[in-house]
Design a protein around this motif. Structure first.
Motif, short mmCIF file in Angstrom:
data_model
loop_
_atom_site.label_atom_id
_atom_site.label_comp_id
_atom_site.label_asym_id
_atom_site.label_seq_id
_atom_site.Cartn_x
_atom_site.Cartn_y
_atom_site.Cartn_z
N CYS A 8 0.85 -1.19 0.00
CA CYS A 8 0.00 0.00 0.00
C CYS A 8 0.88 1.23 0.00
CB CYS A 8 -0.92 0.00 1.23
SG CYS A 8 -2.07 1.40 1.31
N ARG A 9 0.51 2.22 -0.81
CA ARG A 9 1.33 3.43 -0.92
C ARG A 9 1.35 4.23 0.37
NH1 ARG A 9 -1.15 7.01 -5.15
NH2 ARG A 9 -2.98 6.41 -3.95
N ARG A 10 0.29 4.13 1.17
CA ARG A 10 0.19 4.92 2.40
C ARG A 10 0.36 4.02 3.62
NH1 ARG A 10 -4.66 9.25 1.62
NH2 ARG A 10 -3.76 9.91 3.62
N ARG A 11 1.02 4.54 4.64
CA ARG A 11 1.27 3.74 5.85
C ARG A 11 0.01 3.52 6.65
NH1 ARG A 11 6.19 5.16 9.57
NH2 ARG A 11 5.42 3.18 10.39
N ASP A 12 -0.96 4.40 6.50
CA ASP A 12 -2.21 4.28 7.23
C ASP A 12 -2.91 2.98 6.83
OD1 ASP A 12 -4.72 4.50 8.36
OD2 ASP A 12 -4.95 6.63 7.86
N CYS A 41 -5.09 0.31 3.32
CA CYS A 41 -4.52 -0.96 2.84
C CYS A 41 -5.61 -2.01 2.64
CB CYS A 41 -3.49 -1.46 3.85
SG CYS A 41 -2.66 -2.99 3.35
N ASP A 51 9.41 0.29 -0.76
CA ASP A 51 9.20 1.52 0.00
C ASP A 51 7.83 1.54 0.66
OD1 ASP A 51 11.69 2.48 -0.63
OD2 ASP A 51 11.01 3.95 -2.10
N TYR A 52 6.91 0.71 0.14
CA TYR A 52 5.54 0.69 0.65
C TYR A 52 5.34 -0.33 1.78
CZ TYR A 52 4.43 2.99 -3.85
OH TYR A 52 4.38 3.83 -4.93
N ASP A 87 6.88 -0.61 4.78
CA ASP A 87 6.96 -0.07 6.14
C ASP A 87 5.56 0.23 6.68
OD1 ASP A 87 8.03 0.90 8.48
OD2 ASP A 87 8.36 2.92 7.68
N GLY A 88 5.25 -0.37 7.81
CA GLY A 88 3.94 -0.19 8.42
C GLY A 88 2.94 -1.27 8.06
N HIS A 89 3.29 -2.12 7.09
CA HIS A 89 2.37 -3.18 6.65
C HIS A 89 3.02 -4.57 6.78
CE1 HIS A 89 -0.27 -0.07 5.13
NE2 HIS A 89 0.73 0.45 4.44
N GLU A 90 4.01 -4.68 7.63
CA GLU A 90 4.74 -5.95 7.74
C GLU A 90 3.85 -7.11 8.19
OE1 GLU A 90 7.79 -2.67 8.25
OE2 GLU A 90 5.74 -3.08 8.98
#
Length: 384
Positions: free
Chosen positions: A127-131, A135, A158-159, A161-164
């Motif tokens: 997902c392009r956004r970390r929020d 996603c 780069d996308y 981070d935050g979606h691991e």
């Protein structure tokens, strides 16, 4: 160029239960999305979101049905018409010449083990956004579970981070991740050193995701079973489908295979889920590698519906949807010499198709070069 990465040899489709090849039976139920030309006497629209320019106004009918702005509708129809023409000319036999050194599909004549199999790949995840509210990996995961399908996720790392955690869940289900570079941009203009650094950075992120779930209880045996046989297969997909000589040199150095497609609907430019599913079904074959981009809330969200309809069509035809490594493994179980098939393209047909295709591509590239002010619907293909 990715417009040519599709298959039109309909005689080389999936085998049905009677052993006959019949690609044309893959059809999405229902009608295609209606054109937005409208008919005389339809109800008058009301404003949905008023804007400064009347040409940008979004309209909604009195019954609540949303209409696209006229300009957007025309552009969509133009892209659909162009894509339909481009994917109607040529065939699988052209792909090796157009994309030398890239994997676009596995030929069933050479690799009989791919009969009834198709590899599904999703680009630009997670997902392009970390929020996490934007996603849609969880929705994709549930959809794949529903159809007992496996997939390869080509990640823009780069996308990640935050979606691991959601990516770990995918890996535990037996899906796999692959290298699509850190950013969603073309690397064809980068130096050899710069691209190598980006490639290894991206692969490091993918390795970190894999290591986090390696050996964990609950990880799909289908993924671990394939690991020993496909360990040497390292998958890469060039962003925007653009490759350069320095990129190819780096990929060869590190043992990566560039993976393209023969089953792609050009979804970044065409937001019609019915059209996308139908176009992909029309070009799905034994050993195909299908591409669709990751949906996000508010961005390519229509791809979730398109993927569902695509999977429904494949299931109706008895096709097993696997990840790329599984297709690779099955393709190399029994490798045979090429066998001529009754409807195989003749050299003359291939030459004629290639000539027509090049002429069409030249025309479309010429259109794309016209300033937008002179031709507002100039066609520009965005590849995976």
């Amino acid at each position: 160029a990715m417009a040519m990465a599709v298959s039109t040899d309909a005689q080389d489709g999936f085998s049905n239960h009677n052993g006959n090849s019949n690609a044309s039976c893959c059809r999405v139920a229902g009608q295609r999305s209606p054109r937005l030309n409208g008919a005389a006497g339809r109800e008058m629209p009301t404003l949905l979101f008023p804007s400064k320019s009347s040409s940008d106004m979004k309209l909604r009918s009195a019954s609540g049905k949303a209409w696209l702005p006229k300009a957007t509708a025309l552009k969509t129809e133009f892209h659909k018409a162009c894509w339909t023409v481009l994917t109607t000319v040529g065939g699988r036999s052209l792909l090796g010449s157009v994309f030398p050194g890239s994997l676009c599909f596995y030929d069933r004549a050479k690799h009989p083990g791919v009969k009834g199999l198709l590899a599904l790949t999703l680009d630009d995840g997670p997902c392009r956004r970390r929020d996490g509210d934007f996603c849609m990996v969880a929705e994709i995961r549930e959809l794949l579970r529903e159809f007992d399908a496996q997939a390869t996720f080509f990640c823009c790392t780069d996308y990640v981070d935050g979606h691991e955690e959601v990516m770990h869940d995918l890996l535990r289900d037996g899906h796999e991740v692959a290298n699509h570079c850190p950013a969603d941009r073309s690397y064809a203009g980068d130096s050899e050193e710069a691209f190598e650094a980006a490639l290894l950075q991206s692969e490091g992120v993918c390795d970190g995701l894999r290591a986090a779930v390696a050996g964990q209880e609950g990880t799909s045996c289908r993924d671990t079973d394939a690991a020993s046989e496909v360990l040497a297969a390292r998958w890469f997909r060039a962003p925007h489908g653009r490759m350069s000589a320095p990129m190819k040199k780096v990929l060869d150095k590190h043992g990566f295979t560039n993976v393209l497609t023969d089953c792609y609907g050009n979804d970044p430019w065409i937001g019609d889920a019915d059209y996308l599913a139908q176009n992909m079904l029309d070009h799905a074959r034994d050993g195909s590698i299908a591409v669709i981009h990751m949906p996000e809330r508010g961005f390519r969200e229509y791809n979730l519906k398109a993927l569902r309809m695509f999977l429904e069509g494949l299931r109706e035809h008895g096709v097993q949807v696997v990840n790329l490594s599984t297709l690779h493994r099955e393709a190399h179980r029994h490798v045979e010499a090429p066998v001529s098939e009754p409807f195989e393209e003749s050299p003359a047909a291939v030459m004629l198709g290639g000539t027509v295709l090049l002429v069409l591509v030249g025309i479309l590239l010429s259109l794309a070069a016209i300033p937008p002010g002179l031709f507002p619907y100039a066609f520009r293909v965005q590849s995976p």
